[in-house]
Design an enzyme around this catalytic site. Structure first.
Site, PDB file in Angstrom:
ATOM      1  N   ARG A  33     -17.247 -25.253  53.326  1.00  0.00           N
ATOM      2  CA  ARG A  33     -15.926 -27.019  53.436  1.00  0.00           C
ATOM      3  C   ARG A  33     -16.752 -28.063  54.472  1.00  0.00           C
ATOM      4  NH1 ARG A  33     -11.138 -24.603  56.887  1.00  0.00           N
ATOM      5  NH2 ARG A  33     -12.834 -24.658  58.734  1.00  0.00           N
ATOM      6  N   SER A  34     -16.418 -29.383  53.755  1.00  0.00           N
ATOM      7  CA  SER A  34     -16.929 -29.862  54.417  1.00  0.00           C
ATOM      8  C   SER A  34     -16.033 -31.254  54.954  1.00  0.00           C
ATOM      9  CB  SER A  34     -17.939 -31.175  53.572  1.00  0.00           C
ATOM     10  OG  SER A  34     -18.982 -30.804  52.424  1.00  0.00           O
ATOM     11  N   GLY A  35     -14.826 -31.868  53.535  1.00  0.00           N
ATOM     12  CA  GLY A  35     -13.745 -31.967  54.452  1.00  0.00           C
ATOM     13  C   GLY A  35     -12.544 -31.035  54.516  1.00  0.00           C
ATOM     14  N   HIS A  85     -11.119 -30.410  52.212  1.00  0.00           N
ATOM     15  CA  HIS A  85      -9.475 -31.618  50.692  1.00  0.00           C
ATOM     16  C   HIS A  85      -9.069 -31.169  49.897  1.00  0.00           C
ATOM     17  CE1 HIS A  85      -8.798 -34.565  53.860  1.00  0.00           C
ATOM     18  NE2 HIS A  85      -8.315 -34.708  53.801  1.00  0.00           N
ATOM     19  N   CYS A 145      -9.100 -41.616  50.093  1.00  0.00           N
ATOM     20  CA  CYS A 145      -8.770 -41.525  51.630  1.00  0.00           C
ATOM     21  C   CYS A 145      -9.861 -40.711  52.773  1.00  0.00           C
ATOM     22  CB  CYS A 145      -7.682 -40.041  51.115  1.00  0.00           C
ATOM     23  SG  CYS A 145      -7.406 -38.969  52.873  1.00  0.00           S
ATOM     24  N   TYR A 200     -14.042 -41.357  42.313  1.00  0.00           N
ATOM     25  CA  TYR A 200     -13.165 -42.086  41.606  1.00  0.00           C
ATOM     26  C   TYR A 200     -12.636 -42.377  43.017  1.00  0.00           C
ATOM     27  CZ  TYR A 200      -9.784 -45.083  39.243  1.00  0.00           C
ATOM     28  OH  TYR A 200      -9.186 -46.188  39.082  1.00  0.00           O
ATOM     29  N   TYR A 215      -9.621 -32.762  41.393  1.00  0.00           N
ATOM     30  CA  TYR A 215      -7.843 -32.259  41.779  1.00  0.00           C
ATOM     31  C   TYR A 215      -7.673 -31.234  40.973  1.00  0.00           C
ATOM     32  CZ  TYR A 215      -7.353 -37.603  42.008  1.00  0.00           C
ATOM     33  OH  TYR A 215      -7.297 -39.011  42.913  1.00  0.00           O
TER      34      TYR A 215
HETATM   35  P1  FDA Z   1     -13.483 -28.975  50.729  1.00  0.00           P
HETATM   36  O1  FDA Z   1     -14.705 -29.062  51.751  1.00  0.00           O
HETATM   37  O2  FDA Z   1     -12.315 -28.847  50.621  1.00  0.00           O
HETATM   38  O3  FDA Z   1     -14.307 -28.551  49.551  1.00  0.00           O
HETATM   39  C1  FDA Z   1     -14.038 -28.727  48.093  1.00  0.00           C
HETATM   40  C2  FDA Z   1     -14.624 -28.272  47.526  1.00  0.00           C
HETATM   41  O4  FDA Z   1     -16.287 -28.561  47.367  1.00  0.00           O
HETATM   42  C3  FDA Z   1     -15.025 -26.774  47.633  1.00  0.00           C
HETATM   43  O5  FDA Z   1     -15.048 -25.935  46.349  1.00  0.00           O
HETATM   44  C4  FDA Z   1     -16.275 -26.333  49.223  1.00  0.00           C
HETATM   45  O6  FDA Z   1     -16.798 -25.626  48.725  1.00  0.00           O
HETATM   46  C5  FDA Z   1     -17.118 -27.348  48.300  1.00  0.00           C
HETATM   47  N1  FDA Z   1     -18.020 -28.160  49.495  1.00  0.00           N
HETATM   48  C6  FDA Z   1     -17.410 -28.805  50.118  1.00  0.00           C
HETATM   49  N2  FDA Z   1     -18.816 -28.834  50.300  1.00  0.00           N
HETATM   50  C7  FDA Z   1     -20.038 -28.956  49.753  1.00  0.00           C
HETATM   51  C8  FDA Z   1     -21.345 -29.016  50.489  1.00  0.00           C
HETATM   52  N3  FDA Z   1     -21.631 -29.451  51.337  1.00  0.00           N
HETATM   53  N4  FDA Z   1     -21.616 -27.654  49.359  1.00  0.00           N
HETATM   54  C9  FDA Z   1     -21.424 -27.189  47.894  1.00  0.00           C
HETATM   55  N5  FDA Z   1     -20.578 -27.088  48.059  1.00  0.00           N
HETATM   56  C10 FDA Z   1     -19.391 -27.628  48.466  1.00  0.00           C
HETATM   57  N6  FDA Z   1     -10.762 -37.127  45.214  1.00  0.00           N
HETATM   58  C11 FDA Z   1     -10.988 -39.236  43.891  1.00  0.00           C
HETATM   59  O7  FDA Z   1     -12.669 -38.704  43.323  1.00  0.00           O
HETATM   60  N7  FDA Z   1     -10.302 -39.912  44.961  1.00  0.00           N
HETATM   61  C12 FDA Z   1     -10.030 -40.047  45.387  1.00  0.00           C
HETATM   62  O8  FDA Z   1      -9.299 -41.243  46.365  1.00  0.00           O
HETATM   63  C13 FDA Z   1      -9.209 -39.023  46.504  1.00  0.00           C
HETATM   64  N8  FDA Z   1      -8.402 -39.101  47.231  1.00  0.00           N
HETATM   65  C14 FDA Z   1      -7.299 -38.053  47.727  1.00  0.00           C
HETATM   66  C15 FDA Z   1      -6.793 -37.966  49.087  1.00  0.00           C
HETATM   67  C16 FDA Z   1      -6.504 -36.313  49.701  1.00  0.00           C
HETATM   68  C17 FDA Z   1      -5.341 -36.792  50.820  1.00  0.00           C
HETATM   69  C18 FDA Z   1      -6.783 -35.742  49.210  1.00  0.00           C
HETATM   70  C19 FDA Z   1      -5.822 -34.010  49.882  1.00  0.00           C
HETATM   71  C20 FDA Z   1      -7.239 -35.221  47.626  1.00  0.00           C
HETATM   72  C21 FDA Z   1      -8.102 -36.997  47.545  1.00  0.00           C
HETATM   73  N9  FDA Z   1      -9.294 -36.334  46.396  1.00  0.00           N
HETATM   74  C22 FDA Z   1      -9.398 -37.840  45.801  1.00  0.00           C
HETATM   75  C23 FDA Z   1     -10.130 -35.434  46.214  1.00  0.00           C
HETATM   76  C24 FDA Z   1     -11.450 -34.909  47.020  1.00  0.00           C
HETATM   77  O9  FDA Z   1     -12.433 -35.487  45.784  1.00  0.00           O
HETATM   78  C25 FDA Z   1     -11.611 -33.637  46.621  1.00  0.00           C
HETATM   79  O10 FDA Z   1     -10.077 -32.568  46.714  1.00  0.00           O
HETATM   80  C26 FDA Z   1     -12.944 -33.510  47.228  1.00  0.00           C
HETATM   81  O11 FDA Z   1     -12.674 -32.183  46.975  1.00  0.00           O
HETATM   82  C27 FDA Z   1     -12.927 -33.261  48.670  1.00  0.00           C
HETATM   83  O12 FDA Z   1     -13.896 -32.439  49.243  1.00  0.00           O
HETATM   84  P2  FDA Z   1     -14.358 -32.643  50.639  1.00  0.00           P
HETATM   85  O13 FDA Z   1     -15.379 -32.143  51.139  1.00  0.00           O
HETATM   86  O14 FDA Z   1     -12.756 -32.802  51.972  1.00  0.00           O
HETATM   87  O15 FDA Z   1     -13.417 -30.716  50.412  1.00  0.00           O
END
Ligand code: FDA
Length: 459
Positions: free
Chosen positions: A35-37, A39, A101, A115, A403
């Site tokens: 998990r990074s963010g 989302h 976001c 994007y 998404y």
């Molecule tokens: P999270 O930590 O949940 O990781 C998402 C996936 O990536 C999981 O499968 C995780 O295991 C894997 N992962 C995370 N970190 C990793 C690492 N270090 N190494 C390997 N794997 C890793 N998208 C977009 O293109 N444009 C936008 O404007 C937005 N806006 C937006 C707003 C909101 C409110 C949300 C909830 C989501 C978006 N998104 C988006 C979608 C977003 O890009 C997508 O959900 C990303 O995967 C989120 O990354 P996180 O690290 O936050 O998620």
């Protein structure tokens, strides 16, 4: 899914602790979710149906900017807001092209695409990754040179999580003008929204690439007459001054009737606050917060439009939005074209290039807990998605990996073959799915890094 709780949450401060986490979970036979963010749309970074550990990257969030080279090393636990804030604290003319976001994490976002409002002029985040540090299934720390070009290709849009744990990305920053122009203009059905949205589809991907006209569609109560109606919210960024923007709009999209008073000139970093929905004069410090801006429950889906949706098709969408009008239900139309078309479909795993007019993002969110309540909203969005089938890309009906949507197909808990994973794989990656499978087979043949939509190895 009926998710289990994680057995342990590891919050590493150092690469060696990630290596240890991989070693221990391999020995004890439990899965790792990174998990990074946090989302992920389906929560795959923190829920699972099998015993698992979370490796949460939140403490690995340092960002170092080289303004001379116009590059940055970003640890994946950083958020986009932290990245934008740090870049702006060093330079008024450097920026990065990624999502809107600020609480989205770098790890998931950049490895899955990315994007944002700069994408028509500068492409997506993954287009600008120039190096990376990845910890593989054997605990080795690899950079671009030692991982080789296949793995480096795969983690730029194919999702990091199938291939290892991405520790940091090196990105090239982009140059932007000191002042940009933003506007948010609303048109209701009574103000010809249907015709204007219809016309937008002929303009949005072809207009000057410095301009990104994003469109949100919602049912809302008009402040003019207190009645429910459909609103088309044009939320836009122009990389330049208002006096240059107005003639472009006048020539290419006069139907919107944009006037100077609708527009605001601000530095790019303030546009980040604007698009994230913060009121004017909010302190930039808010960008460093990790507290998510989203409501507790939501479901999202995506599509790509390669042809304009006819007016009668749009009218059908209005009916859906009316049905779900007490909640926050919306469609976002995000225009493509511009620099997005300069890359071939195969350059990186993200395949959505020339030929796409816009991406559609469907979203419904609600506050009340409970199965019945969530089922009602999920049913609604699925029905809307079925309704849209004639108007969107086909064979495959493509979708945006970031998404994430488990409705389009899922892996088995253990061994998923190529054929089964192809159901969702070709939708996200088109023919790049084949190469992703080859890379996975090479780097993680026993499928240690896996989830409901991870790339399977060939068995
Ligand atoms: P999270 O930590 O949940 O990781 C998402 C996936 O990536 C999981 O499968 C995780 O295991 C894997 N992962 C995370 N970190 C990793 C690492 N270090 N190494 C390997 N794997 C890793 N998208 C977009 O293109 N444009 C936008 O404007 C937005 N806006 C937006 C707003 C909101 C409110 C949300 C909830 C989501 C978006 N998104 C988006 C979608 C977003 O890009 C997508 O959900 C990303 O995967 C989120 O990354 P996180 O690290 O936050 O998620």
């Amino acid at each position: 899914m009926s998710p289990m709780k994680p057995l342990v949450i590891v919050t590493p401060f150092h690469e060696s602790q990630i290596q240890a986490a991989i070693y221990c979970s391999k020995r004890s036979g439990i899965q790792i979710r990174v998990r990074s963010g946090g989302h992920d749309y389906e929560g795959l970074s923190y829920v699972s149906e099998v015993p698992f550990a979370i490796v949460d990257m939140r403490n690995l969030r340092s960002i170092s900017i080289d303004t001379k080279d116009k590059t940055a090393w970003v640890e994946t636990g950083a958020t986009l807001g932290q990245l934008y804030y740090t870049i702006a604290s060093k330079s008024k003319t450097l920026a990065f092209t990624a999502g809107v976001c600020p609480t989205v994490g770098v790890g998931g976002h950049m490895s899955g695409g990315g994007y944002g409002m700069l994408s028509r002029r500068h492409g997506i985040a993954a287009d600008h990754i120039i190096d990376a540090k990845v910890i593989d299934v054997n605990g080795r720390i690899l950079d671009r040179k030692s991982m080789g070009e296949d793995l480096f290709w795969a983690i730029r849009g194919g999702g990091g999580t199938s291939f290892g744990i991405v520790f940091a990305f090196k990105i090239e920053l982009i140059v932007i003008p000191q002042t940009v122009t933003v506007f948010n203009v609303t048109r209701t059905l009574e103000q010809n929204a249907t015709q204007i949205v219809h016309r937008w589809q002929y303009v949005a991907d072809k207009i000057d690439e410095n301009l990104l006209l994003r469109l949100f569609l919602r049912s809302f109560t008009s402040s003019r007459n207190g009645k429910r109606t459909i609103g088309a919210f044009f939320t836009s960024l122009y990389l330049g001054r208002v006096d240059d923007l107005l003639p472009i709009m006048q020539e290419k999209f006069p139907e919107l009737g944009l006037v100077k008073e609708d527009c605001t000139e601000i530095p790019w970093i303030e546009s980040v606050l604007f698009f994230a929905g913060f009121p004017r004069n909010t302190s930039l410090d808010v960008l460093t917060s990790r507290v998510p801006l989203v409501r507790p429950y939501f479901k999202g889906k995506s599509d790509y439009a390669t042809e304009p949706i006819p007016e009668h098709g749009l009218k059908g969408i209005w009916k859906f939005l009316d049905e779900e009008n007490e909640n926050r239900a919306e469609l976002q139309f995000s225009p493509y074209g511009g620099r997005l078309n300069d890359y071939s479909e195969f350059e990186i795993p993200f395949p959505h290039r020339a030929g796409n007019i816009f991406m559609i993002h469907y979203l419904v969110s609600w506050d009340k807990p409970g199965k019945k309540e969530s089922q009602r909203h999920v049913d609604w969005i699925r029905k809307l998605y079925s309704y849209m089938a004639p108007y969107v890309s086909k064979s495959p009906r493509t979708a945006y990996f970031n998404y994430r949507d488990l409705d389009i197909g899922m892996n088995n808990e253990r061994n998923t073959g190529f054929k089964q994973a192809s159901v969702w794989g070709f939708k996200y990656f088109k023919n790049n799915f084949r190469r992703l499978v080859r890379v996975k087979t090479e780097v993680d043949p026993y499928n240690f890094f896996r989830n409901e939509q991870s790339i399977p190895p060939l068995s």
